[in-house]
Write a protein that holds these residues in place. Structure first.
Motif, PDB file in Angstrom:
ATOM      1  N   ILE A 171      47.365  37.478  39.987  1.00  0.00           N
ATOM      2  CA  ILE A 171      47.081  36.276  40.784  1.00  0.00           C
ATOM      3  C   ILE A 171      47.542  36.491  42.221  1.00  0.00           C
ATOM      4  O   ILE A 171      46.820  36.162  43.172  1.00  0.00           O
ATOM      5  N   TRP A 172      48.756  37.056  42.388  1.00  0.00           N
ATOM      6  CA  TRP A 172      49.268  37.302  43.745  1.00  0.00           C
ATOM      7  C   TRP A 172      48.380  38.300  44.482  1.00  0.00           C
ATOM      8  O   TRP A 172      48.130  38.141  45.679  1.00  0.00           O
ATOM      9  N   TYR A 173      47.909  39.325  43.761  1.00  0.00           N
ATOM     10  CA  TYR A 173      47.025  40.309  44.391  1.00  0.00           C
ATOM     11  C   TYR A 173      45.733  39.649  44.876  1.00  0.00           C
ATOM     12  O   TYR A 173      45.246  39.928  45.973  1.00  0.00           O
ATOM     13  N   LEU A 174      45.191  38.773  44.039  1.00  0.00           N
ATOM     14  CA  LEU A 174      43.944  38.093  44.397  1.00  0.00           C
ATOM     15  C   LEU A 174      44.138  37.221  45.633  1.00  0.00           C
ATOM     16  O   LEU A 174      43.315  37.234  46.559  1.00  0.00           O
ATOM     17  N   ILE A 175      45.251  36.470  45.646  1.00  0.00           N
ATOM     18  CA  ILE A 175      45.539  35.619  46.810  1.00  0.00           C
ATOM     19  C   ILE A 175      45.713  36.479  48.058  1.00  0.00           C
ATOM     20  O   ILE A 175      45.209  36.145  49.139  1.00  0.00           O
ATOM     21  N   ALA A 176      46.432  37.612  47.920  1.00  0.00           N
ATOM     22  CA  ALA A 176      46.671  38.499  49.062  1.00  0.00           C
ATOM     23  C   ALA A 176      45.359  39.067  49.596  1.00  0.00           C
ATOM     24  O   ALA A 176      45.151  39.154  50.816  1.00  0.00           O
ATOM     25  N   VAL A 177      44.468  39.456  48.690  1.00  0.00           N
ATOM     26  CA  VAL A 177      43.176  40.008  49.107  1.00  0.00           C
ATOM     27  C   VAL A 177      42.367  38.953  49.866  1.00  0.00           C
ATOM     28  O   VAL A 177      41.747  39.252  50.905  1.00  0.00           O
ATOM     29  N   VAL A 178      42.381  37.718  49.368  1.00  0.00           N
ATOM     30  CA  VAL A 178      41.639  36.640  50.040  1.00  0.00           C
ATOM     31  C   VAL A 178      42.220  36.381  51.432  1.00  0.00           C
ATOM     32  O   VAL A 178      41.478  36.229  52.415  1.00  0.00           O
ATOM     33  N   VAL A 179      43.551  36.343  51.519  1.00  0.00           N
ATOM     34  CA  VAL A 179      44.203  36.088  52.812  1.00  0.00           C
ATOM     35  C   VAL A 179      43.927  37.224  53.794  1.00  0.00           C
ATOM     36  O   VAL A 179      43.626  36.995  54.971  1.00  0.00           O
ATOM     37  N   ILE A 180      44.006  38.459  53.305  1.00  0.00           N
ATOM     38  CA  ILE A 180      43.742  39.614  54.169  1.00  0.00           C
ATOM     39  C   ILE A 180      42.289  39.628  54.629  1.00  0.00           C
ATOM     40  O   ILE A 180      41.987  39.894  55.800  1.00  0.00           O
ATOM     41  N   ALA A 181      41.372  39.305  53.707  1.00  0.00           N
ATOM     42  CA  ALA A 181      39.954  39.256  54.068  1.00  0.00           C
ATOM     43  C   ALA A 181      39.698  38.165  55.116  1.00  0.00           C
ATOM     44  O   ALA A 181      38.933  38.363  56.064  1.00  0.00           O
ATOM     45  N   GLY A 182      40.358  37.014  54.951  1.00  0.00           N
ATOM     46  CA  GLY A 182      40.207  35.942  55.927  1.00  0.00           C
ATOM     47  C   GLY A 182      40.750  36.332  57.289  1.00  0.00           C
ATOM     48  O   GLY A 182      40.141  36.045  58.325  1.00  0.00           O
TER      49      GLY A 182
END
Length: 367
Positions: A26-37
Motif C-alpha cells: 500500500i505504501w509503495y502504491l501511494i509513493a508511486v502515485v505521489v512521485i508520478a504526480g
C-alpha cells in the motif's frame, strides 16, 4: 483516547503494533502515485529558475512606503522591455525588476528611470547582472554537489551498517523526498535560487538522520536473530519502526513548526525571497523525509534482504516453530491467539536480545 506517551510505550513494548512492513504494498502504491504526480507537475508546470541559474539583470528598489508594480511596468513598457521581464513586490517596502541581460549603460539608465518613477533616491536602487557563464557554473556546481552528496552518503551508510542494501534503501527513500519536494516547489511557482539548493541538501540530511535512527534500531533488534525462532527479520524490522515511530513524529513536529513560521514570515510578511525559498523547501522536504523514513525505507530494506538465504532459512524455522506450537495448543483458543499475536509481540527485555529468554534472577540465600 491514548496519550502519545502511552501509545509510545505500547509501541515500544509491542503491546500495540502498526504493520508498517506488512502493508508495504500500500505504501509503495501511494509513493508511486505521489512521485508520478510530482513528475507531472515538473513536466506541465516546470521550475522557474532564478537569475543565478538563468542569467540576466536585476534591479531592486527599496525604502518604499507603498510598493506597487505599476510604475515599474510603465517604465518597462516605455522602454519596450516587457518581453522576458518580471516585476515583483517584496514585502512592504521593496520592488524587484528582472530583465534579460543588459549592458551597463542600459542597466544604469533603467535604474535611474525606476528611481524617478518611484520618487525615491538613487541610493535606494541597486542593480546587478549575472552573465550566462556564471549562471551555467552555478547550475553545474549545484548538480555536482547533489551527486557527490549521494555518493558519499551511500558509502558512509554502507560502511556503518556493513551492508549495501541499507544504503540502497536509504537512497531510494531520498529520491522520493527529492522528487516530491521539487514537484510541490514547482507548483508554488517560486523561483529556484541557491537558497533552494541549500534547502534541498538540508532536508536530505534531515531525512537521512531519521532513517539511520530506524536502521540502527533494526540492527539492534536483529543482532543474532538467526539463532532464535520467535520472530522473523521482517517482524523485527517492523518492531524497530514501531519503537521509533513516536520519536520520529515528535522530532518532525518540533522541526516543522519553526520552519512553517519562517515560511509565513518570509512569504507573506517580509516578502524576503531567500527566507521564502529555503523555508518552503524545508517545509515540504521535512514532511516528505519523515514519511519516507517510516513508510518506505524499512519496507524497502526488508524486500531487498528477503531473498538472502539466512533470512529465508530463519523465516522457515519461525514458521515451523509456530506450527508446532499450534499443534501442541490443540483447541486452546487462548493459546492459539497468543501464538498468532507472537509476530507483533516481540518485546525487548533489558539485558538480552529479542527472542532469547531472559535469565531469571537468582534469589540470595539467607544465612
Amino acid at each position: 483516547m491514548k496519550s502519545l506517551a502511552t501509545l509510545g510505550n505500547e509501541l515500544y513494548s509491542a503491546k500495540t503494533s502498526i504493520p508498517f512492513v506488512g502493508k508495504r504494498r500500500i505504501w509503495y502504491l501511494i509513493a508511486v502515485v505521489v512521485i508520478a504526480g510530482s513528475a507531472a507537475l515538473l513536466a506541465l508546470v516546470g521550475l522557474t529558475p532564478g537569475i543565478d541559474f538563468k542569467g540576466g539583470s536585476e534591479i531592486t528598489v527599496t525604502g518604499l512606503s507603498s510598493p506597487s508594480e505599476r510604475p515599474a511596468n510603465e517604465v518597462l513598457s516605455k522602454k519596450d522591455m516587457t518581453a522576458g521581464s518580471s516585476v515583483t513586490t517584496m514585502g512592504s517596502s521593496s520592488v524587484r525588476v528582472q530583465t534579460s541581460q543588459l549592458s551597463k549603460e542600459r542597466l544604469d539608465s533603467l535604474a535611474g528611470e525606476l528611481a524617478t518613477a518611484y520618487k525615491t533616491d538613487a541610493s535606494n536602487v541597486s542593480a546587478t547582472t549575472v552573465g550566462p557563464t556564471w549562471s551555467s557554473d552555478v547550475t553545474k556546481k549545484a548538480a555536482r554537489g547533489l551527486v557527490l552528496f549521494f555518493i558519499f552518503v551511500g558509502l558512509l551508510i554502507w560502511a556503518y551498517f556493513r551492508t549495501w542494501k541499507m544504503a540502497v534503501a536509504a537512497l531510494l527513500a531520498l529520491c522520493h523526498d527529492i522528487v516530491v519536494t521539487v514537484g510541490v516547489y514547482a507548483l508554488s511557482g517560486f523561483e529556484v535560487t541557491p537558497a533552494t539548493i541549500i534547502g534541498v541538501l538540508t532536508i536530505l540530511g534531515y531525512s537521512l538522520y531519521d532513517t539511520v535512527v530506524v536502521f540502527d534500531k533494526i540492527r539492534e533488534n536483529t543482532d543474532g536473530f538467526e539463532a532464535q525462532s520467535r520472530s522473523t527479520y521482517a517482524e523485527l524490522a517492523n518492531l524497530a519502526v514501531n519503537q521509533t515511530f513516536i520519536r520520529s513524529i515528535n522530532t518532525s513536529v518540533v522541526g516543522v513548526l519553526p520552519v512553517a513560521s519562517l515560511l509565513v514570515v518570509g512569504a507573506f510578511i517580509l516578502g524576503a525571497g531567500t527566507l521564502r525559498d529555503i523555508a518552503l523547501t524545508l517545509f515540504i522536504g521535512m514532511i516528505a523525509g519523515t514519511l519516507s523514513s517510516i513508510f518506505l525505507a524499512t519496507p524497502l530494506l526488508v524486500d531487498l534482504r528477503s531473498r538472502e538465504k539466512a533470512i529465508k532459512d530463519q523465516a522457515d524455522k519461525v514458521a515451523a516453530a509456530r506450527q508446532q506450537r499450534r499443534e501442541e495448543a490443540g483447541d486452546d483458543v487462548e493459546e492459539l491467539a497468543k501464538i498468532d499475536a507472537a509476530p507483533a509481540a516481540s518485546p525487548v527485555t533489558p539485558g538480552h536480545h529479542l527472542g532469547v529468554a531472559a535469565q531469571p534472577k537468582r534469589k540470595k540465600k539467607r544465612r
